[in-house]
Design an enzyme around this catalytic site. Structure first.
Site, PDB file in Angstrom:
ATOM      1  N   SER A   1       0.352  -1.122  -0.038  1.00 49.09           N
ATOM      2  CA  SER A   1       0.073   0.288  -0.242  1.00 49.09           C
ATOM      3  C   SER A   1       0.967   1.319  -0.048  1.00 49.09           C
ATOM      4  O   SER A   1       2.342   1.256  -0.781  1.00 49.09           O
ATOM      5  CB  SER A   1      -1.304  -0.066   1.359  1.00 49.09           C
ATOM      6  OG  SER A   1      -1.755   1.576   1.206  1.00 49.09           O
TER       7      SER A   1
ATOM      8  N   HIS B  75      -2.218  -0.770  -4.497  1.00 46.32           N
ATOM      9  CA  HIS B  75      -4.107  -1.196  -4.442  1.00 46.32           C
ATOM     10  C   HIS B  75      -4.868   0.488  -4.146  1.00 46.32           C
ATOM     11  O   HIS B  75      -3.630   1.221  -3.977  1.00 46.32           O
ATOM     12  CB  HIS B  75      -4.166  -2.148  -3.717  1.00 46.32           C
ATOM     13  CG  HIS B  75      -4.876  -1.593  -2.023  1.00 46.32           C
ATOM     14  ND1 HIS B  75      -4.740  -2.322  -0.863  1.00 46.32           N
ATOM     15  CD2 HIS B  75      -3.643  -0.389  -1.291  1.00 46.32           C
ATOM     16  CE1 HIS B  75      -4.494  -1.514   0.055  1.00 46.32           C
ATOM     17  NE2 HIS B  75      -3.991  -0.695   0.093  1.00 46.32           N
TER      18      HIS B  75
END
EC number: 3.4.21.92
Length: 194
Positions: free
Chosen positions: A97, A122
């Protein structure tokens, strides 16, 4: 309570004991470990700024993080981009992330991971509650943050914004070779290179 090992620091004034993180900082090494949040970001940013004020030699940032708060991560990202010193980023364990964005943010040619590292990109995660108008405001802000993060990843990986949007639609896990091909890192650190 976390136990911090002490090490002996030898210099012309004599030997002294330092905690391991202080010794690492003296060697221009910072360890980002754990979830990225405001307190950690403040510590990392202050260490980066301190080292940059000392001289412009490279700073090494080791990363082992599942990601965290985007605004905290962006404060670290912006600091890295602002410094005179090159920042070499090295993933040890995971960079997921927001941590993957920080891994990519290192100086081109100086971004690495170890062979068993896992990287995941993501779209940002968030939630909102309250009146419909407030939820709508937060949804627009999440879309704006997604755009910013995709632009950052695109600029550091040479992938198109369209490709980044597509690749971050869901959790996208990569091993070190896939991460290298994607452009988040520049090399894999195998034992013979260490």
């Amino acid at each position: 309570m976390i136990f911090l090992p002490t090490v002996i620091d030898k210099n012309i004034k004599g030997d002294r004991f330092l905690d391991l993180y202080s010794k690492m900082l003296k060697e221009r090494v910072i360890y980002l470990n754990g979830a990225i949040e405001d307190t950690m970001a403040s510590l990392i940013v202050s260490q980066l700024m301190f080292l940059d004020s000392e001289n412009s030699k490279d700073i090494i940032l080791y990363i082992n993080s599942p990601g965290g708060v985007v605004s905290s991560g962006l404060s670290i990202y912006d600091t890295i981009q602002f410094l005179k010193s090159d920042v070499s980023t090295i993933c040890i364990g995971q960079a997921a992330s927001m941590a993957a964005v920080l891994l990519a943010a290192g100086k081109k040619g100086k971004r690495f991971c170890f062979p068993n590292s896992r990287i995941m990109i993501h779209q940002p995660l968030g939630y909102a509650q309250g009146q419909a108008s407030d939820v709508e405001i937060h949804a627009r802000e999440m879309i704006n943050i997604k755009q910013i993060l995709c632009e950052i990843l695109s600029s550091h990986t040479n992938n198109s914004i369209f490709q980044i949007f597509k690749d971050t639609d869901r959790d996208n896990f990569m091993n070190c070779k896939q991460t290298l091909k994607y452009g988040i890192i520049d090399n894999v650190l195998y034992k013979k290179w260490i």
